[in-house]
Design an enzyme around this catalytic site. Structure first.
Site, PDB file in Angstrom:
ATOM      1  N   THR A   1      -4.586  -1.862  -7.758  1.00 42.22           N
ATOM      2  CA  THR A   1      -5.464  -1.820  -6.573  1.00 42.22           C
ATOM      3  C   THR A   1      -5.418  -0.423  -5.956  1.00 42.22           C
ATOM      4  O   THR A   1      -6.453   0.137  -5.569  1.00 42.22           O
ATOM      5  CB  THR A   1      -5.023  -2.892  -5.544  1.00 42.22           C
ATOM      6  OG1 THR A   1      -4.756  -4.119  -6.227  1.00 42.22           O
ATOM      7  CG2 THR A   1      -6.111  -3.122  -4.506  1.00 42.22           C
TER       8      THR A   1
ATOM      9  N   LYS B   1       6.399  -7.384  -2.876  1.00 40.40           N
ATOM     10  CA  LYS B   1       5.903  -6.224  -3.599  1.00 40.40           C
ATOM     11  C   LYS B   1       6.909  -5.839  -4.688  1.00 40.40           C
ATOM     12  O   LYS B   1       8.018  -6.329  -4.717  1.00 40.40           O
ATOM     13  CB  LYS B   1       5.716  -5.036  -2.635  1.00 40.40           C
ATOM     14  CG  LYS B   1       4.598  -5.279  -1.640  1.00 40.40           C
ATOM     15  CD  LYS B   1       4.294  -4.072  -0.754  1.00 40.40           C
ATOM     16  CE  LYS B   1       4.278  -2.779  -1.465  1.00 40.40           C
ATOM     17  NZ  LYS B   1       3.367  -2.721  -2.623  1.00 40.40           N
TER      18      LYS B   1
ATOM     19  N   LYS C   1      -3.990 -13.057  -3.993  1.00 45.69           N
ATOM     20  CA  LYS C   1      -2.652 -12.682  -3.506  1.00 45.69           C
ATOM     21  C   LYS C   1      -2.257 -13.426  -2.230  1.00 45.69           C
ATOM     22  O   LYS C   1      -1.117 -13.335  -1.790  1.00 45.69           O
ATOM     23  CB  LYS C   1      -2.587 -11.172  -3.241  1.00 45.69           C
ATOM     24  CG  LYS C   1      -3.018 -10.287  -4.409  1.00 45.69           C
ATOM     25  CD  LYS C   1      -2.040 -10.355  -5.550  1.00 45.69           C
ATOM     26  CE  LYS C   1      -2.366  -9.423  -6.694  1.00 45.69           C
ATOM     27  NZ  LYS C   1      -2.184  -8.024  -6.435  1.00 45.69           N
TER      28      LYS C   1
ATOM     29  N   GLU D   1       8.097   2.644  -2.168  1.00 45.53           N
ATOM     30  CA  GLU D   1       7.033   2.086  -1.317  1.00 45.53           C
ATOM     31  C   GLU D   1       7.588   1.729   0.062  1.00 45.53           C
ATOM     32  O   GLU D   1       6.966   2.009   1.090  1.00 45.53           O
ATOM     33  CB  GLU D   1       6.427   0.843  -1.985  1.00 45.53           C
ATOM     34  CG  GLU D   1       5.625   1.178  -3.232  1.00 45.53           C
ATOM     35  CD  GLU D   1       5.166  -0.041  -4.010  1.00 45.53           C
ATOM     36  OE1 GLU D   1       4.252   0.103  -4.828  1.00 45.53           O
ATOM     37  OE2 GLU D   1       5.722  -1.139  -3.832  1.00 45.53           O
TER      38      GLU D   1
HETATM   39  C1  5RP Z   1       3.991  -1.982  -7.108  1.00 47.88           C
HETATM   40  C2  5RP Z   1       3.477  -2.934  -6.101  1.00 47.88           C
HETATM   41  C3  5RP Z   1       2.013  -3.272  -6.147  1.00 47.88           C
HETATM   42  O1  5RP Z   1       1.458  -3.013  -4.906  1.00 47.88           O
HETATM   43  C4  5RP Z   1       1.858  -4.734  -6.479  1.00 47.88           C
HETATM   44  O2  5RP Z   1       2.566  -5.017  -7.679  1.00 47.88           O
HETATM   45  C5  5RP Z   1       0.379  -5.105  -6.649  1.00 47.88           C
HETATM   46  O3  5RP Z   1      -0.107  -4.490  -7.793  1.00 47.88           O
HETATM   47  P1  5RP Z   1      -1.630  -4.575  -8.239  1.00 47.88           P
HETATM   48  O4  5RP Z   1      -2.424  -3.832  -7.224  1.00 47.88           O
HETATM   49  O5  5RP Z   1      -1.634  -3.938  -9.606  1.00 47.88           O
HETATM   50  O6  5RP Z   1      -2.014  -6.036  -8.292  1.00 47.88           O
HETATM   51  O7  5RP Z   1       4.175  -3.430  -5.259  1.00 47.88           O
HETATM   52  O8  5RP Z   1       5.378  -1.848  -7.049  1.00 47.88           O
END
Ligand code: 5RP
EC number: 5.3.1.6
Length: 218
Positions: A31, A94, A121, A103
């Site tokens: 994303t 996350k 989500k 993060e």
């Molecule tokens: C990475 C994260 C991402 O924000 C989470 O896994 C969501 O990923 P995506 O946008 O590919 O669905 O925490 O460590």
């Protein structure tokens, strides 16, 4: 509409929340990759970015967006990142992309956390997505036993070394009714670097890509 199209919609909607002439905190994941593409379209209006992973740094630099060291910045206004799960209190899981520690650090410095997700989500209770925990390699077995005592099943993520040189244990079968307390409990296990519950630093605004458009939750 596909899941990826909903991610893209939420990511581009985040541009509305980026002030001019600012440094933008940038998360990690598919994303966020859409968000970085979006950010490149306004790069002349921002100073640059602070990144939460090598992966995002490479993409930001490839698109000509300057990347600053977090230690050189006192504060910045907005951090944009995805999530694996988000509940109605805006607590998140996350770390699906193994970038949770950086993060959480970048998010801690930001004044506002904007979470960009597709509608899959959203959950009532966190835990169906296995909870990522970053662990020092020498502590894997000990931390695994401690996490299992909390009621989950901690499984080593094969073939993954984090940007910090550590490993990830994914904790399955959790039903997280008190995210704030569980975030604290897991942080207290010696050998844990960071866990993927973002409850103490939850999202401030959530942009949800849906088939009928982007939903904004403040
Ligand atoms: C990475 C994260 C991402 O924000 C989470 O896994 C969501 O990923 P995506 O946008 O590919 O669905 O925490 O460590």
């Amino acid at each position: 509409m596909t899941q990826d199209e909903m991610k893209k919609q939420a990511a581009w909607a985040a541009l509305e929340f980026i002030p001019h002439n600012t440094i933008v905190g940038v998360g990690t994941g598919s994303t966020v990759n859409h968000f970085i593409d979006a950010l490149a379209s306004i790069k002349q209006h921002i100073q640059g970015a602070v990144s939460s992973s090598v992966q995002s740094t490479l993409k930001l630099e490839a698109l000509g967006i300057p990347v600053f060291e977090l230690n050189d910045i006192d504060s910045f206004s907005v951090y944009v990142d995805g999530a694996d799960e988000i509940n109605p209190a805006k607590h998140m899981i996350k770390g699906g992309g193994a970038a949770l520690t950086r993060e959480k650090i970048v998010a801690a410095v930001a004044e506002r956390f904007i979470c960009i997700v597709d509608s899959s989500k959203q959950v009532d209770t966190l835990g169906a997505f296995p909870l990522p925990v970053e662990v020092l390699p020498m502590a894997i077995a000990y931390v695994q036993r401690q996490l299992n005592k909390l009621g989950g099943e901690a499984i080593l993520r094969k073939g993954v070394i984090t940007d910090n040189g550590n490993v990830i244990l994914d904790v399955h079968n959790l039903h997280i009714t008190d995210p704030l307390a569980l975030e604290n409990s897991i942080n207290n296990i010696v050998g844990v670097v960071c866990n993927g519950i973002f409850a103490h630093r939850r999202a401030d605004t959530v942009l949800i890509g849906t088939v009928t458009g982007t939903k904004i939750i403040n």
